[in-house]
Design a protein around this motif. Structure first.
Motif, PDB file in Angstrom:
ATOM      1  N   PRO A 149       1.018  -1.182   0.003  1.00 42.81           N
ATOM      2  CA  PRO A 149      -0.052   0.078  -0.108  1.00 42.81           C
ATOM      3  C   PRO A 149       0.865   1.117  -0.069  1.00 42.81           C
ATOM      4  CG  PRO A 149      -0.132  -1.080   2.141  1.00 42.81           C
ATOM      5  CD  PRO A 149       0.630  -1.939   1.067  1.00 42.81           C
ATOM      6  N   GLY A 150       0.436   2.314  -0.844  1.00 43.80           N
ATOM      7  CA  GLY A 150       1.252   3.524  -0.725  1.00 43.80           C
ATOM      8  C   GLY A 150       0.761   4.330   0.441  1.00 43.80           C
ATOM      9  N   PHE A 179      -8.200  -2.454   8.373  1.00 44.35           N
ATOM     10  CA  PHE A 179      -9.232  -3.464   8.221  1.00 44.35           C
ATOM     11  C   PHE A 179      -9.438  -4.471   9.518  1.00 44.35           C
ATOM     12  CE2 PHE A 179      -5.751  -3.950   5.482  1.00 44.35           C
ATOM     13  CZ  PHE A 179      -4.913  -4.944   6.023  1.00 44.35           C
ATOM     14  N   PRO A 180     -10.340  -4.979   9.803  1.00 39.21           N
ATOM     15  CA  PRO A 180     -10.456  -5.875  10.889  1.00 39.21           C
ATOM     16  C   PRO A 180      -9.684  -7.036  10.922  1.00 39.21           C
ATOM     17  CG  PRO A 180     -12.586  -5.341   9.984  1.00 39.21           C
ATOM     18  CD  PRO A 180     -11.669  -4.849   9.129  1.00 39.21           C
ATOM     19  N   GLY A 181      -9.067  -7.600  11.886  1.00 41.25           N
ATOM     20  CA  GLY A 181      -8.064  -8.699  11.765  1.00 41.25           C
ATOM     21  C   GLY A 181      -7.573  -8.878  13.321  1.00 41.25           C
ATOM     22  N   VAL A 182      -6.635 -10.105  13.366  1.00 41.99           N
ATOM     23  CA  VAL A 182      -6.186 -10.307  14.563  1.00 41.99           C
ATOM     24  C   VAL A 182      -5.018 -11.223  14.422  1.00 41.99           C
ATOM     25  CG1 VAL A 182      -7.400 -12.755  14.917  1.00 41.99           C
ATOM     26  CG2 VAL A 182      -6.503 -11.586  16.694  1.00 41.99           C
ATOM     27  N   VAL A 183      -3.676 -10.907  15.264  1.00 41.38           N
ATOM     28  CA  VAL A 183      -2.649 -11.453  15.148  1.00 41.38           C
ATOM     29  C   VAL A 183      -2.753 -12.476  16.381  1.00 41.38           C
ATOM     30  CG1 VAL A 183      -0.017 -11.248  15.329  1.00 41.38           C
ATOM     31  CG2 VAL A 183      -1.730  -9.492  14.160  1.00 41.38           C
ATOM     32  N   VAL A 184      -2.101 -13.609  16.182  1.00 39.45           N
ATOM     33  CA  VAL A 184      -2.255 -14.532  17.291  1.00 39.45           C
ATOM     34  C   VAL A 184      -0.597 -15.223  17.334  1.00 39.45           C
ATOM     35  CG1 VAL A 184      -3.366 -16.889  18.004  1.00 39.45           C
ATOM     36  CG2 VAL A 184      -4.762 -15.244  16.683  1.00 39.45           C
ATOM     37  N   GLY A 185      -0.362 -15.290  18.657  1.00 32.91           N
ATOM     38  CA  GLY A 185       1.036 -15.936  18.829  1.00 32.91           C
ATOM     39  C   GLY A 185       1.553 -15.315  20.018  1.00 32.91           C
ATOM     40  N   ALA A 186       2.711 -16.198  20.799  1.00 34.60           N
ATOM     41  CA  ALA A 186       3.411 -15.859  21.916  1.00 34.60           C
ATOM     42  C   ALA A 186       4.338 -14.877  21.456  1.00 34.60           C
ATOM     43  CB  ALA A 186       3.918 -17.058  22.420  1.00 34.60           C
ATOM     44  N   VAL A 187       3.958 -13.560  21.182  1.00 36.28           N
ATOM     45  CA  VAL A 187       4.744 -12.466  20.886  1.00 36.28           C
ATOM     46  C   VAL A 187       4.222 -11.120  21.188  1.00 36.28           C
ATOM     47  CG1 VAL A 187       5.491 -13.654  18.603  1.00 36.28           C
ATOM     48  CG2 VAL A 187       3.394 -12.145  18.547  1.00 36.28           C
ATOM     49  N   PRO A 188       5.047 -10.029  21.393  1.00 35.18           N
ATOM     50  CA  PRO A 188       4.763  -8.833  22.219  1.00 35.18           C
ATOM     51  C   PRO A 188       3.452  -8.164  21.396  1.00 35.18           C
ATOM     52  CG  PRO A 188       6.992  -8.940  22.053  1.00 35.18           C
ATOM     53  CD  PRO A 188       6.551  -9.865  21.185  1.00 35.18           C
ATOM     54  N   TYR A 189       3.500  -8.575  20.235  1.00 35.55           N
ATOM     55  CA  TYR A 189       2.518  -7.693  19.351  1.00 35.55           C
ATOM     56  C   TYR A 189       1.068  -8.595  19.095  1.00 35.55           C
ATOM     57  CZ  TYR A 189       5.141 -10.207  15.992  1.00 35.55           C
ATOM     58  OH  TYR A 189       5.960 -11.249  15.527  1.00 35.55           O
ATOM     59  N   GLY A 190       1.088  -9.967  19.767  1.00 31.60           N
ATOM     60  CA  GLY A 190      -0.012 -10.589  19.572  1.00 31.60           C
ATOM     61  C   GLY A 190      -1.056 -10.086  20.135  1.00 31.60           C
ATOM     62  N   MET A 191      -2.306 -10.447  19.790  1.00 36.10           N
ATOM     63  CA  MET A 191      -3.774  -9.870  20.415  1.00 36.10           C
ATOM     64  C   MET A 191      -4.623 -10.924  20.964  1.00 36.10           C
ATOM     65  SD  MET A 191      -4.304  -7.891  16.650  1.00 36.10           S
ATOM     66  CE  MET A 191      -5.972  -7.101  17.179  1.00 36.10           C
ATOM     67  N   THR A 192      -5.205 -10.460  22.001  1.00 36.21           N
ATOM     68  CA  THR A 192      -5.855 -11.451  22.835  1.00 36.21           C
ATOM     69  C   THR A 192      -7.604 -11.302  22.287  1.00 36.21           C
ATOM     70  OG1 THR A 192      -6.559  -9.503  24.506  1.00 36.21           O
ATOM     71  CG2 THR A 192      -4.747 -10.902  24.931  1.00 36.21           C
ATOM     72  N   GLY A 193      -7.838 -10.602  21.337  1.00 35.43           N
ATOM     73  CA  GLY A 193      -9.312 -10.639  20.869  1.00 35.43           C
ATOM     74  C   GLY A 193      -9.014  -9.821  19.645  1.00 35.43           C
ATOM     75  N   PRO A 194     -10.357  -9.514  18.793  1.00 32.75           N
ATOM     76  CA  PRO A 194     -10.323  -9.033  17.600  1.00 32.75           C
ATOM     77  C   PRO A 194      -9.982  -7.552  17.745  1.00 32.75           C
ATOM     78  CG  PRO A 194     -12.432 -10.261  18.133  1.00 32.75           C
ATOM     79  CD  PRO A 194     -11.736 -10.208  19.308  1.00 32.75           C
ATOM     80  N   GLY A 195      -9.218  -7.154  16.810  1.00 36.18           N
ATOM     81  CA  GLY A 195      -8.576  -5.652  16.712  1.00 36.18           C
ATOM     82  C   GLY A 195      -8.845  -5.277  15.265  1.00 36.18           C
ATOM     83  N   THR A 196      -7.625  -4.226  15.108  1.00 38.07           N
ATOM     84  CA  THR A 196      -7.590  -3.617  13.884  1.00 38.07           C
ATOM     85  C   THR A 196      -6.353  -3.808  13.374  1.00 38.07           C
ATOM     86  OG1 THR A 196      -9.379  -2.077  14.444  1.00 38.07           O
ATOM     87  CG2 THR A 196      -7.732  -1.606  12.541  1.00 38.07           C
ATOM     88  N   LEU A 197      -5.986  -4.339  12.045  1.00 38.22           N
ATOM     89  CA  LEU A 197      -4.894  -4.377  11.290  1.00 38.22           C
ATOM     90  C   LEU A 197      -4.357  -3.163  10.550  1.00 38.22           C
ATOM     91  CD1 LEU A 197      -4.740  -8.174  10.520  1.00 38.22           C
ATOM     92  CD2 LEU A 197      -3.788  -6.943  12.482  1.00 38.22           C
ATOM     93  N   VAL A 198      -3.243  -2.658  10.469  1.00 38.14           N
ATOM     94  CA  VAL A 198      -3.024  -1.514   9.672  1.00 38.14           C
ATOM     95  C   VAL A 198      -1.642  -1.817   8.860  1.00 38.14           C
ATOM     96  CG1 VAL A 198      -2.060   1.157   9.751  1.00 38.14           C
ATOM     97  CG2 VAL A 198      -3.765   0.096  11.691  1.00 38.14           C
ATOM     98  N   ALA A 199      -2.092  -1.763   7.421  1.00 35.55           N
ATOM     99  CA  ALA A 199      -1.125  -2.133   6.624  1.00 35.55           C
ATOM    100  C   ALA A 199      -0.613  -0.736   5.787  1.00 35.55           C
ATOM    101  CB  ALA A 199      -1.386  -2.904   5.474  1.00 35.55           C
ATOM    102  N   GLY A 200       0.881  -0.600   5.849  1.00 34.50           N
ATOM    103  CA  GLY A 200       1.283   0.708   5.285  1.00 34.50           C
ATOM    104  C   GLY A 200       2.632   0.654   4.511  1.00 34.50           C
ATOM    105  N   PRO A 201       3.132   1.697   4.141  1.00 36.01           N
ATOM    106  CA  PRO A 201       4.484   1.479   3.616  1.00 36.01           C
ATOM    107  C   PRO A 201       5.735   1.107   4.371  1.00 36.01           C
ATOM    108  CG  PRO A 201       3.440   3.723   3.109  1.00 36.01           C
ATOM    109  CD  PRO A 201       2.619   3.073   3.913  1.00 36.01           C
ATOM    110  N   ASP A 202       5.453   1.268   5.697  1.00 37.19           N
ATOM    111  CA  ASP A 202       6.355   0.768   6.738  1.00 37.19           C
ATOM    112  C   ASP A 202       6.090  -0.542   7.429  1.00 37.19           C
ATOM    113  OD1 ASP A 202       7.557   3.522   6.720  1.00 37.19           O
ATOM    114  OD2 ASP A 202       6.029   4.308   8.151  1.00 37.19           O
ATOM    115  N   GLY A 203       5.026  -1.258   6.631  1.00 44.17           N
ATOM    116  CA  GLY A 203       4.918  -2.517   7.296  1.00 44.17           C
ATOM    117  C   GLY A 203       3.620  -2.689   7.874  1.00 44.17           C
ATOM    118  N   LEU A 204       3.516  -3.645   8.727  1.00 45.93           N
ATOM    119  CA  LEU A 204       2.208  -4.049   9.339  1.00 45.93           C
ATOM    120  C   LEU A 204       2.236  -3.541  10.678  1.00 45.93           C
ATOM    121  CD1 LEU A 204      -0.732  -5.659   8.782  1.00 45.93           C
ATOM    122  CD2 LEU A 204       0.437  -7.521   9.599  1.00 45.93           C
ATOM    123  N   ALA A 205       1.154  -3.391  11.289  1.00 48.70           N
ATOM    124  CA  ALA A 205       0.953  -2.802  12.577  1.00 48.70           C
ATOM    125  C   ALA A 205      -0.409  -3.470  13.327  1.00 48.70           C
ATOM    126  CB  ALA A 205       0.990  -1.368  12.971  1.00 48.70           C
TER     127      ALA A 205
END
Length: 243
Positions: free
Chosen positions: A150-151, A156-182
């Motif tokens: 994306p420029g 958009f809605p989504g969730v990241v699951v995993g034993a990582v600091p940026y993992g989510m415990t429930g539904p949230g929002t994913l942000v995709a941009g030129p700097d990567g994913l957040a």
């Protein structure tokens, strides 16, 4: 003399019978009576089996370990470290190592043991190469889904699951941009945002079981498994942001 084991020689002889003793290098190696031969405990017959077994068993294992270590060291940084490039060669190496070890035990010569090992190695290695190529040819995304970078930021809605600091415990929002994913908690893309590090590498993409329309992007962050769950229409932006 101590004979190696009892055999037909014991049943065919009586006291007073004449026998011939085979002596080599100062020790009695066998007792012979007519067509019968009985080895003693000092016999060198089959003494080659254990050294040959160890050698033929270690050669394929050493080759596989070297192959896996070389491929692992040359893997680009950040590439997903899937288990199948290691498990398939190791499985082939264990089979060939076992055949190489037991081959000299069940054959009469080193040549026969080598022929046995080669005969087994051909189908085993062919099966291993087929499995590796089959896994490498497996598409990492559904047909028609291509990564898109994306420029500008897209959320958009989504969730990241995993034993990582940026993992989510429930539904949230994913942000995709030129700097990567957040990832962001809740429905607001700017709320408590955490970046997904560039070390995350995509392994494969599959539909989510029991949820029509949702897809799972399976990733690895080092030795940790990470899964990103999004709708199918948002897959191109996820794959592009994770490149």
């Amino acid at each position: 003399m101590r004979l190696e084991k009892e055999g037909a020689l014991f049943d065919s002889l009586t006291p007073g019978d004449r026998v011939r003793v085979v002596r080599w290098r100062g020790e009695e190696r066998a007792v012979v009576a007519g067509p019968l031969r009985q080895e003693t405990s000092a016999t060198p017959v089959d003494g080659h089996q254990l050294p040959y077994a160890v050698g033929l068993g270690l050669v394929p294992l050493g080759g596989v370990f070297g192959w896996v270590a070389y491929g692992w060291a040359r893997r680009p940084e950040g590439t997903a470290r899937a288990s199948w490039p290691v498990s398939v060669p190791m499985g082939c190496g264990l089979v060939l190592g076992a055949v190489g070890f037991f081959g000299p035990m069940v054959t009469d010569s080193l040549l026969d043991a080598l022929l046995l090992s080669v005969g087994v190695a051909v189908p085993v290695l062919a099966a291993g190469v087929w499995l590796l190529r089959r896994r490498q040819a497996r598409p990492s995304a559904p047909p028609g889904i291509l990564p898109r970078l994306p420029g500008r930021e897209r959320s958009f809605p989504g969730v990241v699951v995993g034993a990582v600091p940026y993992g989510m415990t429930g539904p949230g929002t994913l942000v995709a941009g030129p700097d990567g994913l957040a990832v962001a908690a809740g429905t607001e893309p700017g709320a408590a945002r955490l970046p997904v590090p560039r070390s995350v590498a995509v392994v494969r993409v599959r539909p989510r079981a029991g949820a029509a329309g949702d897809w799972v992007v399976e990733c690895r962050d080092g030795d940790r498994k990470v899964r990103v769950v999004v709708a199918k229409e948002d897959l191109p932006w996820i794959l592009g942001a994770l490149q």
